[in-house]
Design a protein around this motif. Structure first.
Motif, PDB file in Angstrom:
ATOM      1  N   ALA A   5      45.147  55.009 -14.680  1.00 18.42           N
ATOM      2  CA  ALA A   5      44.920  54.477 -13.336  1.00 18.42           C
ATOM      3  C   ALA A   5      45.548  53.095 -13.190  1.00 18.42           C
ATOM      4  O   ALA A   5      46.092  52.763 -12.129  1.00 18.42           O
ATOM      5  CB  ALA A   5      43.429  54.418 -13.042  1.00 18.42           C
ATOM      6  N   GLU A   6      45.475  52.301 -14.246  1.00 15.76           N
ATOM      7  CA  GLU A   6      46.077  50.962 -14.188  1.00 15.76           C
ATOM      8  C   GLU A   6      47.593  51.044 -14.053  1.00 15.76           C
ATOM      9  O   GLU A   6      48.194  50.332 -13.241  1.00 15.76           O
ATOM     10  CB  GLU A   6      45.704  50.185 -15.449  1.00 15.76           C
ATOM     11  N   VAL A   7      48.206  51.939 -14.806  1.00 10.08           N
ATOM     12  CA  VAL A   7      49.667  52.113 -14.723  1.00 10.08           C
ATOM     13  C   VAL A   7      50.058  52.601 -13.330  1.00 10.08           C
ATOM     14  O   VAL A   7      51.032  52.108 -12.732  1.00 10.08           O
ATOM     15  CB  VAL A   7      50.148  53.086 -15.822  1.00 10.08           C
ATOM     16  N   ALA A   8      49.308  53.543 -12.786  1.00  6.28           N
ATOM     17  CA  ALA A   8      49.611  54.071 -11.454  1.00  6.28           C
ATOM     18  C   ALA A   8      49.453  52.998 -10.383  1.00  6.28           C
ATOM     19  O   ALA A   8      50.271  52.908  -9.459  1.00  6.28           O
ATOM     20  CB  ALA A   8      48.700  55.260 -11.144  1.00  6.28           C
ATOM     21  N   SER A   9      48.410  52.173 -10.491  1.00  3.34           N
ATOM     22  CA  SER A   9      48.215  51.135  -9.477  1.00  3.34           C
ATOM     23  C   SER A   9      49.303  50.065  -9.568  1.00  3.34           C
ATOM     24  O   SER A   9      49.731  49.530  -8.550  1.00  3.34           O
ATOM     25  CB  SER A   9      46.828  50.503  -9.623  1.00  3.34           C
ATOM     26  N   ARG A  10      49.750  49.753 -10.773  1.00  2.42           N
ATOM     27  CA  ARG A  10      50.852  48.780 -10.908  1.00  2.42           C
ATOM     28  C   ARG A  10      52.142  49.337 -10.287  1.00  2.42           C
ATOM     29  O   ARG A  10      52.891  48.616  -9.634  1.00  2.42           O
ATOM     30  CB  ARG A  10      51.077  48.433 -12.372  1.00  2.42           C
ATOM     31  N   GLY A  11      52.404  50.637 -10.514  1.00  2.00           N
ATOM     32  CA  GLY A  11      53.587  51.252  -9.917  1.00  2.00           C
ATOM     33  C   GLY A  11      53.519  51.265  -8.400  1.00  2.00           C
ATOM     34  O   GLY A  11      54.516  51.002  -7.715  1.00  2.00           O
ATOM     35  N   GLU A  12      52.340  51.550  -7.873  1.00  2.00           N
ATOM     36  CA  GLU A  12      52.166  51.538  -6.429  1.00  2.00           C
ATOM     37  C   GLU A  12      52.333  50.126  -5.862  1.00  2.00           C
ATOM     38  O   GLU A  12      52.938  49.930  -4.804  1.00  2.00           O
ATOM     39  CB  GLU A  12      50.790  52.084  -6.070  1.00  2.00           C
ATOM     40  N   ALA A  13      51.821  49.135  -6.573  1.00  2.00           N
ATOM     41  CA  ALA A  13      51.962  47.750  -6.122  1.00  2.00           C
ATOM     42  C   ALA A  13      53.430  47.322  -6.138  1.00  2.00           C
ATOM     43  O   ALA A  13      53.887  46.623  -5.221  1.00  2.00           O
ATOM     44  CB  ALA A  13      51.134  46.821  -7.004  1.00  2.00           C
ATOM     45  N   ARG A  14      54.180  47.738  -7.159  1.00  2.00           N
ATOM     46  CA  ARG A  14      55.608  47.414  -7.198  1.00  2.00           C
ATOM     47  C   ARG A  14      56.361  48.064  -6.038  1.00  2.00           C
ATOM     48  O   ARG A  14      57.218  47.451  -5.407  1.00  2.00           O
ATOM     49  CB  ARG A  14      56.196  47.881  -8.527  1.00  2.00           C
TER      50      ARG A  14
END
Length: 81
Positions: free
Chosen positions: A66-75
Motif C-alpha cells: 500500500a505504501e508503494v502504491a500510494s507513493r506511485g500515485e503521489a508521483r
C-alpha cells in the motif's frame, strides 16, 4: 507499522498475564484420568503464536504494498500538476 507493534506488545502482555494467572490452576494434579487441560495448553499456545506470526507478516507485506502504491500515485499526481 506502529499499530502492528502495539498489537504485538498487547498480545505479549496478555499472554504473559494469562500464563502467570491461569497456568498454576491448569497444572494442578487433581484428576489423573483422561486428558487434562494442561495437555492442550502447549499446542494451543504454539498454534496461537504461529497464527499471530502469519498475521503480522501478512499485515506488514500488505502495508508495504500500500505504501508503494500510494507513493506511485503521489508521483503521478505531482507530474500532472
Amino acid at each position: 507499522m506502529v499499530l502492528v507493534i502495539v498489537v504485538a506488545a498487547l498480545a505479549l502482555l496478555i499472554g504473559v498475564a494469562a500464563n502467570r494467572f491461569l497456568r498454576p490452576r491448569l497444572l494442578s494434579e487433581d484428576d489423573d484420568s483422561g486428558m487434562a487441560v494442561k495437555d492442550l495448553v502447549g499446542p494451543l499456545l504454539t498454534l496461537t503464536v504461529l497464527l499471530l506470526a502469519f498475521v503480522l507478516v501478512t499485515a506488514n507485506g500488505s502495508y508495504g504494498k500500500a505504501e508503494v502504491a500510494s507513493r506511485g500515485e503521489a508521483r503521478a499526481l505531482d507530474q500532472l500538476v
